[in-house]
Design an enzyme around this catalytic site. Structure first.
Site, short mmCIF file in Angstrom:
data_model
loop_
_atom_site.label_atom_id
_atom_site.label_comp_id
_atom_site.label_asym_id
_atom_site.label_seq_id
_atom_site.Cartn_x
_atom_site.Cartn_y
_atom_site.Cartn_z
N GLY A 1 17.77 2.75 -44.08
CA GLY A 1 17.16 2.11 -42.93
C GLY A 1 16.81 3.10 -41.83
N CYS A 2 17.16 2.74 -40.61
CA CYS A 2 16.81 3.57 -39.46
C CYS A 2 17.66 4.83 -39.35
CB CYS A 2 16.92 2.75 -38.17
SG CYS A 2 15.68 1.44 -38.08
#
Length: 376
Positions: A158-159
């Protein structure tokens, strides 16, 4: 084994810059068309009319003023509201995925800063939030294009994809499995976005960032930063998600299902994740006997202006300046895993030998990754 350094970084910025004004114009035209098409159902109370968006709403909610996209024209078509595929028109790479081409452009910039060529690299990671292709590995294609040796693979978190990717490369260098690693976070996010959703149509932009990691005693780079320490954290959460996957090939009626595209419970994420980020950073600094005052700058994940200001203010103990915690999301929007490292790439040039900095990513899964670095 000696110290590991980030010896070069590079950013690829897509060719199409889309302002809030243009994005809102396209979205509002879509709203007018949609409301007209469903006027009878709306009048009967069976459906709710869509509301217009505005630049003021977007800037207040996110701090974003523009974003870069691989293709933007489809977002201006009210009966389409998703981008066209980008070809990046390179004859020798005609069949190469857009995401690999983005990664290649960023990688070449990072190699140039590190004073290396693709043949010097013996480990390639593409670590990103979403994937244009799963098989064969996109990192192996990038490895082939660059003429890199050794091995390559794709990964995702993800981030926090960039920081987790760098941590994986760090371990390989420390163990002796590799000598020089290339980590690229190429975020081709625009095809995933629900641009017909008022609360989310403005959030993301496309971009790629690349990092070269190698041993300090082997680098000739004047841009090198020594990795002093790192810390990773994950905790399962579905408050940020994008459901698209292989099931869609079977459940074909769900291709247009909004649940397959990006969604988040923003207020819940703010409440749940930011306290964890602040605790993570504070305990990380304490674990090596450092205080926030010892650091010249923090490069945080570029989520939205409200999250960034909240986190940096809590960590610093005062309202942050652009010099202390620079933001790039006003120009780039949220670029998921690439954000913190784009901020690093764009705001590192004034560091002198011995200056300390903190890189911190946070976001989906939940995930947090922090690196304490020192200018060589």
């Amino acid at each position: 084994m000696g110290n590991i350094v980030i010896s070069g970084t590079g950013v690829f910025t897509p060719p199409h810059k889309l302002s809030n004004e243009d994005l809102v114009a396209g979205y509002n035209a879509h709203v007018d068309l949609w409301n007209a098409e469903h006027a009878a159902e709306i009048e009967a109370g069976n459906m709710t009319a869509k509301d217009h968006s505005s630049t003021a709403f977007i800037e207040k909610a996110s701090g974003i003023k523009s974003r870069f996209l691989m293709e933007a024209s489809g977002l201006m078509e009210p009966d389409r509201m998703f981008p066209y595929l980008s070809e990046m028109a390179e004859d020798e790479l005609a069949n190469t995925p857009v995401q690999v081409k983005m990664a290649l452009a960023a990688a070449n910039e990072a190699l140039r800063e590190a004073g290396l060529t693709g043949e010097d690299i013996d480990m390639v990671i593409i670590s990103a939030s979403v994937w244009e292709r799963f098989v064969p590995s996109m990192a192996t294609e990038l490895q082939a294009i660059l003429g890199a040796k050794g091995f390559a693979f794709d990964m995702a978190m993800g981030c926090s994809s960039a920081t987790f990717g760098m941590s994986t490369a760090f371990d390989a260098l420390k163990s002796g499995m590799a000598n020089k690693a290339l980590v690229v976070t190429a975020e081709y996010l625009s095809p995933l976005m629900a641009y017909e959703d008022r609360d989310g149509h403005f959030i993301f932009g496309d971009a790629a960032v690349a990092m070269i990691l190698e041993r300090e005693e082997e680098t000739d780079s004047e841009a090198a930063f020594r990795i002093r320490d790192r810390k990773l954290f994950t905790e399962f959460s579905t408050n940020i998600q994008a459901g698209f996957g292989s099931r869609v090939l079977i459940e074909r009626d769900k291709v247009g299902d909004p649940a397959q595209r990006f969604s988040q419970s923003g207020r819940v994420v703010f409440k749940e994740l930011l306290p964890k980020v602040i605790e993570h950073v504070e305990t990380h600094l304490a674990s090596i006997g450092k205080r926030v005052e010892d650091f010249k700058r923090m490069w945080l994940h570029q989520a939205n202006i409200n999250m960034n200001l909240f986190a940096s203010k809590k960590i610093l103990g005062h309202e942050p300046s652009q010099d202390e915690a620079p933001t790039i999301l006003d120009q780039y929007a949220n670029t998921a895993g690439a954000g913190c490292m784009i901020a690093f790439n764009n705001h590192k040039q004034d560091f002198k030998s011995g200056d300390l900095g903190l890189i911190c990513s946070f976001g989906a899964s939940y995930s947090i990754g922090s690196f304490i670095i020192e200018k060589v």
